[in-house]
Design a protein around this motif. Structure first.
Motif, PDB file in Angstrom:
ATOM      1  N   ALA A  32       3.851  -3.075   4.097  1.00  0.00           N
ATOM      2  CA  ALA A  32       3.345  -1.749   3.886  1.00  0.00           C
ATOM      3  C   ALA A  32       3.737  -1.023   5.146  1.00  0.00           C
ATOM      4  CB  ALA A  32       1.839  -1.743   3.515  1.00  0.00           C
ATOM      5  N   PRO A  33       3.706   0.398   4.863  1.00  0.00           N
ATOM      6  CA  PRO A  33       4.006   1.295   5.904  1.00  0.00           C
ATOM      7  C   PRO A  33       2.956   1.234   7.231  1.00  0.00           C
ATOM      8  CG  PRO A  33       4.152   2.440   3.935  1.00  0.00           C
ATOM      9  CD  PRO A  33       3.706   1.195   3.685  1.00  0.00           C
ATOM     10  N   ALA A  34       1.956   0.920   6.727  1.00  0.00           N
ATOM     11  CA  ALA A  34       0.995   0.657   8.038  1.00  0.00           C
ATOM     12  C   ALA A  34       0.940  -0.521   8.806  1.00  0.00           C
ATOM     13  CB  ALA A  34      -0.480   0.744   7.374  1.00  0.00           C
ATOM     14  N   TYR A  55      15.714  -6.809  13.110  1.00  0.00           N
ATOM     15  CA  TYR A  55      14.441  -7.573  13.043  1.00  0.00           C
ATOM     16  C   TYR A  55      13.203  -6.793  12.832  1.00  0.00           C
ATOM     17  CZ  TYR A  55      16.845 -11.812  15.041  1.00  0.00           C
ATOM     18  OH  TYR A  55      17.583 -12.955  15.006  1.00  0.00           O
ATOM     19  N   VAL A  56      12.495  -6.959  11.598  1.00  0.00           N
ATOM     20  CA  VAL A  56      11.482  -6.241  11.436  1.00  0.00           C
ATOM     21  C   VAL A  56      10.199  -7.060  11.659  1.00  0.00           C
ATOM     22  CG1 VAL A  56      10.348  -5.164   9.441  1.00  0.00           C
ATOM     23  CG2 VAL A  56      12.702  -5.295   9.497  1.00  0.00           C
ATOM     24  N   LYS A  57       9.203  -6.268  12.464  1.00  0.00           N
ATOM     25  CA  LYS A  57       7.958  -7.089  13.105  1.00  0.00           C
ATOM     26  C   LYS A  57       6.796  -6.451  12.299  1.00  0.00           C
ATOM     27  CE  LYS A  57       5.514  -7.839  17.398  1.00  0.00           C
ATOM     28  NZ  LYS A  57       5.589  -7.660  18.947  1.00  0.00           N
ATOM     29  N   HIS A  58       5.999  -7.300  11.993  1.00  0.00           N
ATOM     30  CA  HIS A  58       4.715  -6.916  11.101  1.00  0.00           C
ATOM     31  C   HIS A  58       3.596  -7.084  12.284  1.00  0.00           C
ATOM     32  CE1 HIS A  58       1.082  -7.438   8.640  1.00  0.00           C
ATOM     33  NE2 HIS A  58       2.003  -7.455   7.505  1.00  0.00           N
ATOM     34  N   LYS A  59       2.686  -5.883  12.052  1.00  0.00           N
ATOM     35  CA  LYS A  59       1.570  -5.576  13.055  1.00  0.00           C
ATOM     36  C   LYS A  59       0.746  -6.894  13.384  1.00  0.00           C
ATOM     37  CE  LYS A  59      -2.165  -3.746  10.455  1.00  0.00           C
ATOM     38  NZ  LYS A  59      -2.977  -2.649  10.171  1.00  0.00           N
ATOM     39  N   SER A  60       0.858  -7.796  12.533  1.00  0.00           N
ATOM     40  CA  SER A  60      -0.045  -9.190  12.529  1.00  0.00           C
ATOM     41  C   SER A  60       0.847 -10.363  12.123  1.00  0.00           C
ATOM     42  CB  SER A  60      -1.229  -9.157  11.980  1.00  0.00           C
ATOM     43  OG  SER A  60      -1.197  -9.119  10.380  1.00  0.00           O
ATOM     44  N   GLU A  61       0.991 -10.586  11.143  1.00  0.00           N
ATOM     45  CA  GLU A  61       2.099 -11.764  10.503  1.00  0.00           C
ATOM     46  C   GLU A  61       2.316 -11.581   9.124  1.00  0.00           C
ATOM     47  OE1 GLU A  61       0.710 -15.875  10.509  1.00  0.00           O
ATOM     48  OE2 GLU A  61       1.261 -15.971  12.609  1.00  0.00           O
ATOM     49  N   PHE A  62       3.561 -11.514   8.694  1.00  0.00           N
ATOM     50  CA  PHE A  62       3.650 -11.608   7.204  1.00  0.00           C
ATOM     51  C   PHE A  62       3.279 -12.707   6.474  1.00  0.00           C
ATOM     52  CE2 PHE A  62       7.415  -9.242   8.943  1.00  0.00           C
ATOM     53  CZ  PHE A  62       7.567  -8.412   7.824  1.00  0.00           C
ATOM     54  N   PRO A  63       2.688 -12.430   5.411  1.00  0.00           N
ATOM     55  CA  PRO A  63       1.715 -13.263   4.291  1.00  0.00           C
ATOM     56  C   PRO A  63       2.737 -14.319   3.700  1.00  0.00           C
ATOM     57  CG  PRO A  63       2.062 -11.159   3.486  1.00  0.00           C
ATOM     58  CD  PRO A  63       2.832 -11.100   4.601  1.00  0.00           C
ATOM     59  N   LEU A  64       3.257 -15.157   4.593  1.00  0.00           N
ATOM     60  CA  LEU A  64       4.148 -16.316   3.994  1.00  0.00           C
ATOM     61  C   LEU A  64       3.446 -17.552   3.636  1.00  0.00           C
ATOM     62  CD1 LEU A  64       6.989 -15.664   6.726  1.00  0.00           C
ATOM     63  CD2 LEU A  64       7.319 -15.167   4.290  1.00  0.00           C
ATOM     64  N   SER A  65       3.891 -17.972   2.590  1.00  0.00           N
ATOM     65  CA  SER A  65       2.900 -19.283   2.311  1.00  0.00           C
ATOM     66  C   SER A  65       3.448 -20.530   3.025  1.00  0.00           C
ATOM     67  CB  SER A  65       3.765 -19.770   0.708  1.00  0.00           C
ATOM     68  OG  SER A  65       4.863 -20.151   0.804  1.00  0.00           O
ATOM     69  N   TYR A  93      15.016   4.695   6.250  1.00  0.00           N
ATOM     70  CA  TYR A  93      14.361   5.505   5.091  1.00  0.00           C
ATOM     71  C   TYR A  93      12.755   5.101   4.694  1.00  0.00           C
ATOM     72  CZ  TYR A  93      13.626   7.288   0.431  1.00  0.00           C
ATOM     73  OH  TYR A  93      13.091   7.850  -0.719  1.00  0.00           O
ATOM     74  N   ALA A  94      12.550   3.905   4.631  1.00  0.00           N
ATOM     75  CA  ALA A  94      11.232   3.526   4.445  1.00  0.00           C
ATOM     76  C   ALA A  94      10.151   4.129   5.260  1.00  0.00           C
ATOM     77  CB  ALA A  94      11.009   1.907   4.303  1.00  0.00           C
ATOM     78  N   MET A  95      10.727   4.086   6.721  1.00  0.00           N
ATOM     79  CA  MET A  95       9.943   4.395   7.919  1.00  0.00           C
ATOM     80  C   MET A  95       9.711   6.196   7.502  1.00  0.00           C
ATOM     81  SD  MET A  95      11.459   2.105  10.977  1.00  0.00           S
ATOM     82  CE  MET A  95      10.722   3.153  12.241  1.00  0.00           C
ATOM     83  N   SER A  96      10.598   6.591   7.413  1.00  0.00           N
ATOM     84  CA  SER A  96      10.702   8.285   7.050  1.00  0.00           C
ATOM     85  C   SER A  96       9.839   8.756   6.003  1.00  0.00           C
ATOM     86  CB  SER A  96      12.044   8.857   7.315  1.00  0.00           C
ATOM     87  OG  SER A  96      12.732   8.631   6.093  1.00  0.00           O
ATOM     88  N   SER A  97       9.777   7.926   4.999  1.00  0.00           N
ATOM     89  CA  SER A  97       9.110   8.386   3.730  1.00  0.00           C
ATOM     90  C   SER A  97       7.912   7.502   3.330  1.00  0.00           C
ATOM     91  CB  SER A  97      10.114   8.221   2.675  1.00  0.00           C
ATOM     92  OG  SER A  97      10.717   6.732   2.214  1.00  0.00           O
ATOM     93  N   SER A  98       7.604   6.853   4.183  1.00  0.00           N
ATOM     94  CA  SER A  98       6.387   5.815   4.131  1.00  0.00           C
ATOM     95  C   SER A  98       6.350   5.093   2.916  1.00  0.00           C
ATOM     96  CB  SER A  98       4.879   6.705   4.059  1.00  0.00           C
ATOM     97  OG  SER A  98       4.765   7.281   5.287  1.00  0.00           O
ATOM     98  N   THR A 100       6.758   1.236   0.800  1.00  0.00           N
ATOM     99  CA  THR A 100       6.651  -0.240   1.049  1.00  0.00           C
ATOM    100  C   THR A 100       7.825  -0.869   0.869  1.00  0.00           C
ATOM    101  OG1 THR A 100       4.340  -0.006   0.542  1.00  0.00           O
ATOM    102  CG2 THR A 100       5.341  -2.148   0.029  1.00  0.00           C
ATOM    103  N   ILE A 101       8.356  -1.818   1.703  1.00  0.00           N
ATOM    104  CA  ILE A 101       9.518  -2.469   1.497  1.00  0.00           C
ATOM    105  C   ILE A 101       9.192  -4.052   1.334  1.00  0.00           C
ATOM    106  CG2 ILE A 101       9.848  -2.802   3.688  1.00  0.00           C
ATOM    107  CD1 ILE A 101      12.999  -2.457   3.411  1.00  0.00           C
TER     108      ILE A 101
END
Length: 122
Positions: A32-34, A55-65, A93-98, A100-101
């Motif tokens: 999500a954008p946040a 490399y895309v960084k999540h603010k905590s961790e990606f919810p991987l199984s 584009y996702a960052m500029s338009s908020s 979700t990817i």
């Protein structure tokens, strides 16, 4: 003849275990954008711990199984050059338009979850 059948059954079983295990390891994860912490571009030979890519960084961790055994679950890596280039454009584009990817993760690259595809969500 009996030993050939047993051996054949054993090979079929091992093949199915490998295929099923491979299918379970791949999955879609959402960013999500946040939750976007940062976007990194790494050139070849810069770091010994990461391949060239985006490399895309999540603010905590990606919810991987639990089937994804990569240890660095805070990131998703795009190391295929063509896909990394496209992912960079989509992320901008996702960052500029908020937007979700979503990333399709399958395997690891130096313990980073490896993205094989992505999609933008409304």
């Amino acid at each position: 003849v009996n030993s050939k059948r047993k051996r054949m059954k054993k090979y079929i079983f091992m093949f199915l275990v490998i295929i099923i295990g491979k299918l379970e390891a791949a999955e879609w994860v959402t960013l999500a954008p946040a939750d976007l912490m940062q976007l990194e571009v790494i050139d070849s030979g810069v770091h010994s711990f990461a391949e060239e890519g985006v490399y895309v960084k999540h603010k905590s961790e990606f919810p991987l199984s639990n089937s994804v055994t990569c240890s660095k679950k805070q990131f998703v890596a795009f190391v295929n050059p063509k896909l990394a280039d496209r992912a960079m454009s989509a992320m901008m584009y996702a960052m500029s338009s908020s937007k979700t990817i979503k990333f399709y993760v399958d395997g690891c690259s130096n313990d980073y979850p490896l993205a094989k595809s992505f999609m933008l969500m409304p």
